[in-house]
Write a protein that holds these residues in place. Structure first.
Motif, PDB file in Angstrom:
ATOM      1  N   VAL A   1       0.187  -0.212 -13.826  1.00 11.36           N
ATOM      2  CA  VAL A   1       0.277  -0.390 -12.382  1.00 11.36           C
ATOM      3  C   VAL A   1       0.218  -1.881 -12.094  1.00 11.36           C
ATOM      4  CG1 VAL A   1      -0.773   0.115 -10.149  1.00 11.36           C
ATOM      5  CG2 VAL A   1      -0.825   1.842 -11.970  1.00 11.36           C
TER       6      VAL A   1
ATOM      7  N   ARG B   1       2.523   1.783  -7.708  1.00 11.73           N
ATOM      8  CA  ARG B   1       1.592   2.753  -7.121  1.00 11.73           C
ATOM      9  C   ARG B   1       0.827   3.471  -8.221  1.00 11.73           C
ATOM     10  NH1 ARG B   1       5.904   6.337  -4.374  1.00 11.73           N
ATOM     11  NH2 ARG B   1       6.911   5.794  -6.352  1.00 11.73           N
ATOM     12  N   LEU B   2      -0.357   3.916  -7.905  1.00 18.41           N
ATOM     13  CA  LEU B   2      -1.137   4.707  -8.840  1.00 18.41           C
ATOM     14  C   LEU B   2      -0.470   6.059  -9.048  1.00 18.41           C
ATOM     15  CD1 LEU B   2      -4.757   3.988  -7.554  1.00 18.41           C
ATOM     16  CD2 LEU B   2      -3.725   3.164  -9.676  1.00 18.41           C
TER      17      LEU B   2
END
Length: 258
Positions: A84, A70-71
């Protein structure tokens, strides 16, 4: 389990780690990981998942990465390089990493076998893999099994809690030998810090009397490559042990026989 459900499970794990039970488990894992990683030498180490948890804090390798699917929600405060990427398609070359740590990644992923295969690909021969997981054969595991019937789960929702023998079987299929394993967190499945501290004595008793029933386990494996062996330089061989030359009479006989 699709990727959306997997992401929801990881978010649930993030929230659970902030509870008293999560802080208790994370403290034991941090202590054990520090003891294991400090003596693993190399150049490149990677942690997959749980960005709020520094599994490589004690590692002395010069290059350390944190990979998350996830960012990041905010700018990281530590010096680890953030990447990422999907865990089943890591952005690293084959045979390029000395150490990979999976803190509760397999339990909350849709394809745990593919993740292990990808980790085996990027590890160098004799590279190390460390896996953290919840033990179903524990008081926490029993509480989680009852929660499936009552709807009140103790651990965060996941596809399944994977036992250590099952993880060892998966590693064996990938030619990865388990070098050591550890169990911890023997207190009952309490939700408050007060009751967890009251049962602190069970950590000492459990490690001695029922060591395989800790709520959390950590296993370390080494990547084995068949057919590899170290070969010393040619000048180290003793001339006295070198094979003797072919006698002259034998050479003449070979020439006569064509």
């Amino acid at each position: 389990m699709d990727s959306t459900a997997s992401e929801k499970s990881i978010i649930a794990l993030d929230s659970w780690l902030q509870t008293p039970a999560g802080v208790y488990a994370r403290a034991w894992e941090q202590q054990c990981l520090d003891r294991l990683t400090v003596d693993i030498f190399g150049f490149n180490a990677v942690q997959l998942g749980l960005p709020q948890f520094d599994a490589l804090a004690a590692s002395r390798m010069p290059n350390k990465w944190q990979v998350d699917a996830r960012l990041p929600s905010r700018q990281p405060a530590d010096s680890r390089l953030k990447l990422v990427s999907a865990f089943d398609e890591l952005p690293f070359d084959t045979h390029s990493l000395d150490l990979v740590v999976l803190p509760h990644v397999l339990e909350f992923s849709a394809e745990p076998h593919q993740i292990l295969r990808e980790v085996e690909r990027v590890l160098i021969p004799e590279g190390r893999l460390i896996i953290c997981g919840f033990n179903p054969a524990s008081l926490w595991g029993a509480r989680q099994a009852m929660g499936r019937l009552t709807g009140r789960r103790y651990l965060p929702r996941a596809t399944e809690v994977i036992s250590l023998p099952r993880v060892k079987d998966w590693l064996k299929l990938l030619n990865m030998g388990v070098s050591e394993s550890h169990f911890g967190c023997y207190a009952p499945a309490c939700r408050t810090e007060k009751w967890l501290r009251r049962h602190a004595y069970m950590d000492r008793a459990g490690a001695r009397w029922w060591p395989f029933f800790g709520a959390v386990y950590i296993v370390q494996a080494i990547k084995r490559v068949k057919g590899m062996r170290l070969i010393g330089p040619a000048w180290t061989k003793n001339p006295a042990t070198a094979p003797a030359g072919v006698p002259v009479t034998n050479k003449r006989r070979e020439q006569q026989d064509g």
